[in-house]
Write a protein that holds these residues in place. Structure first.
Motif, short mmCIF file in Angstrom:
data_model
loop_
_atom_site.label_atom_id
_atom_site.label_comp_id
_atom_site.label_asym_id
_atom_site.label_seq_id
_atom_site.Cartn_x
_atom_site.Cartn_y
_atom_site.Cartn_z
N GLY A 1 -0.19 47.65 70.33
CA GLY A 1 -0.64 48.00 71.80
C GLY A 1 -0.99 47.03 72.57
O GLY A 1 -0.41 46.67 73.73
N GLN A 2 -1.74 45.99 72.27
CA GLN A 2 -2.04 44.56 72.63
C GLN A 2 -0.83 43.89 73.00
O GLN A 2 -0.63 43.20 74.05
N ALA A 3 -0.07 43.76 71.83
CA ALA A 3 1.23 42.97 72.03
C ALA A 3 2.02 43.67 73.09
O ALA A 3 2.97 42.57 73.83
N ALA A 4 2.45 44.97 72.97
CA ALA A 4 3.11 45.43 74.07
C ALA A 4 2.41 45.19 75.63
O ALA A 4 3.27 44.73 76.49
N GLU A 5 1.12 45.22 75.75
CA GLU A 5 0.35 44.94 76.97
C GLU A 5 0.74 43.66 77.69
O GLU A 5 1.10 43.14 78.60
N GLY B 1 14.68 40.07 70.27
CA GLY B 1 13.32 39.75 70.72
C GLY B 1 12.42 40.83 70.13
O GLY B 1 11.34 40.40 69.53
N PHE B 2 12.84 41.92 70.07
CA PHE B 2 11.93 43.01 69.58
C PHE B 2 11.57 42.78 68.24
O PHE B 2 10.59 42.82 67.60
N LEU B 3 12.84 42.38 67.33
CA LEU B 3 12.40 42.18 65.81
C LEU B 3 11.65 40.91 65.61
O LEU B 3 10.89 40.83 64.67
N ALA B 4 11.64 39.91 66.73
CA ALA B 4 11.02 38.73 66.43
C ALA B 4 9.61 39.04 66.54
O ALA B 4 8.74 38.56 65.92
N LYS B 5 9.14 39.81 67.53
CA LYS B 5 7.75 40.22 67.90
C LYS B 5 7.28 41.10 66.57
O LYS B 5 6.16 40.77 65.98
N TRP B 6 7.75 41.97 66.19
CA TRP B 6 7.69 42.65 64.97
C TRP B 6 7.41 41.87 63.64
O TRP B 6 6.72 42.00 62.79
N THR B 7 8.51 40.91 63.33
CA THR B 7 8.38 39.78 62.22
C THR B 7 6.90 39.08 62.41
O THR B 7 6.42 38.98 61.40
N LEU C 1 6.04 52.64 70.77
CA LEU C 1 5.02 53.59 71.60
C LEU C 1 4.36 52.59 72.71
O LEU C 1 4.23 52.85 73.84
N GLY C 2 3.81 51.61 72.28
CA GLY C 2 3.37 50.45 73.19
C GLY C 2 4.29 49.92 74.20
O GLY C 2 3.96 50.07 75.49
N PHE C 3 5.50 49.93 74.09
CA PHE C 3 6.48 49.45 75.02
C PHE C 3 7.00 50.55 76.12
O PHE C 3 6.83 50.50 77.08
N GLN C 4 7.02 51.91 75.24
CA GLN C 4 7.57 53.02 76.09
C GLN C 4 6.26 53.76 76.76
O GLN C 4 6.75 54.20 78.00
N PHE C 5 5.29 53.71 76.40
CA PHE C 5 4.11 54.66 76.92
C PHE C 5 3.07 53.73 77.13
O PHE C 5 2.16 54.24 77.89
N GLY C 6 2.58 52.55 76.42
CA GLY C 6 1.47 51.95 76.98
C GLY C 6 0.50 51.88 75.76
O GLY C 6 0.96 52.44 74.71
N VAL D 1 -1.99 57.35 68.74
CA VAL D 1 -1.32 57.58 67.68
C VAL D 1 -1.93 56.97 66.47
O VAL D 1 -1.99 57.71 65.34
N GLY D 2 -2.52 55.80 66.61
CA GLY D 2 -3.28 54.94 65.43
C GLY D 2 -4.33 55.97 64.94
O GLY D 2 -4.38 56.03 63.63
N VAL D 3 -5.16 56.44 65.61
CA VAL D 3 -6.20 57.22 65.32
C VAL D 3 -5.78 58.37 64.57
O VAL D 3 -6.42 58.66 63.61
N VAL D 4 -4.71 59.13 65.10
CA VAL D 4 -4.27 60.22 64.45
C VAL D 4 -3.59 59.87 63.21
O VAL D 4 -3.80 60.60 62.13
#
Length: 254
Positions: free
Chosen positions: A70-74, A94-100, A156-161, A168-171
């Motif tokens: 979530g922080q990375a997406a923000e 670019g998305f896979l680079a961030k994930w990696t 989730l972070g990119f699409q919804f914040g 969702v992490g808590v759940v």
């Protein structure tokens, strides 16, 4: 390949001086220290203490993934999605680079939290219940189980914040702990947040069973079938997310 390497370097520089980096460093050390202090005074059976620590660690991981992704997406939102909308490369790259880069941080956290705990715990009376190679195997399994979780929370972070990713992490953490009970029997493989915990339990069962017992478990357990289900879900969900990234146009700041 050179472009991807450049993106990895840029992502690392971007995250190196942010809370995302320090979450990967401080929390594993702090968590291991707290449990070691507790175990020193608890006086439980050594195997129970090790199993409890690893189950709690793998169960909490989804919550941490929600915060980190979530922080990375923000951060990407604040920068105007430069790695997606402004660079001459496919958006999934670019998305896979961030994930990696985030997964590299998760690997570091897993190794510190598990191996650090194991090295110190072996100094306790009867603390040599697991070899260092067993701790390493558990750390790698725990980390691998978070691959799809990090991918999902980045989406989730990119699409919804950030709030959606953390929620969702808590759940996911609650679900992971529920899957430890009888509720998870025959169902846990369909809940990615529970993968790390269940595969860690499987690795510990092999470790505590000894050589002969481990062979018996491997022959009697449907682990290959379970691994196939997890792989299919990982590939299917991962492909869907990468297709979504292809058409992602950014999210407005609130």
């Amino acid at each position: 390949m050179r472009m991807f390497a450049g993106l990895l370097k840029a992502e690392w520089k971007k995250l190196a001086h942010t809370p995302v980096f320090w979450i990967h460093v401080i929390l594993p050390v702090l968590g291991a220290a707290v449990f070691l202090l507790y175990d020193f005074f608890a006086g439980w059976n050594a195997r129970s203490e090790v199993q409890m620590y690893l189950e709690v660690l793998s169960g909490v991981f989804p919550f941490l993934a929600g915060i980190i992704c979530g922080q990375a997406a923000e951060m990407e939102l604040q920068s105007g999605y430069q790695n997606f909308l402004c660079l001459p490369c496919p958006r999934p790259v670019g998305f896979l680079a961030k994930w990696t880069v985030l997964m590299a941080g998760a690997l570091f956290s897993s190794l510190v939290a598990v191996l650090g705990f194991g090295l110190v715990y072996r100094l306790f009376p009867e603390g040599d219940v697991c070899s260092l190679s067993s701790y390493l195997a558990v750390a790698l399994v725990m980390w691998a189980g978070q691959g799809i979780v990090y991918l999902l929370h980045l989406f989730l972070g990119f699409q919804f914040g950030n709030a959606a990713s953390v929620s969702v992490g808590v759940v996911g953490t609650i679900v992971a702990f529920l899957m430890m009970t009888g509720l998870g029997q025959g169902r846990w493989m369909f809940f990615p947040h529970a993968w790390s915990e269940k595969w860690c339990d499987f690795m510990l069962a092999l470790t505590f069973a000894g050589d002969t017992g481990a062979i018996s478990i491997l022959k009697s357990s449907p682990w290959q079938h379970l691994l196939l289900i997890c792989t299919i879900i990982f590939v299917g969900l991962g492909t869907a997310i990468l297709l979504w990234v292809t058409f992602f146009e950014g999210r407005k700041k609130e």
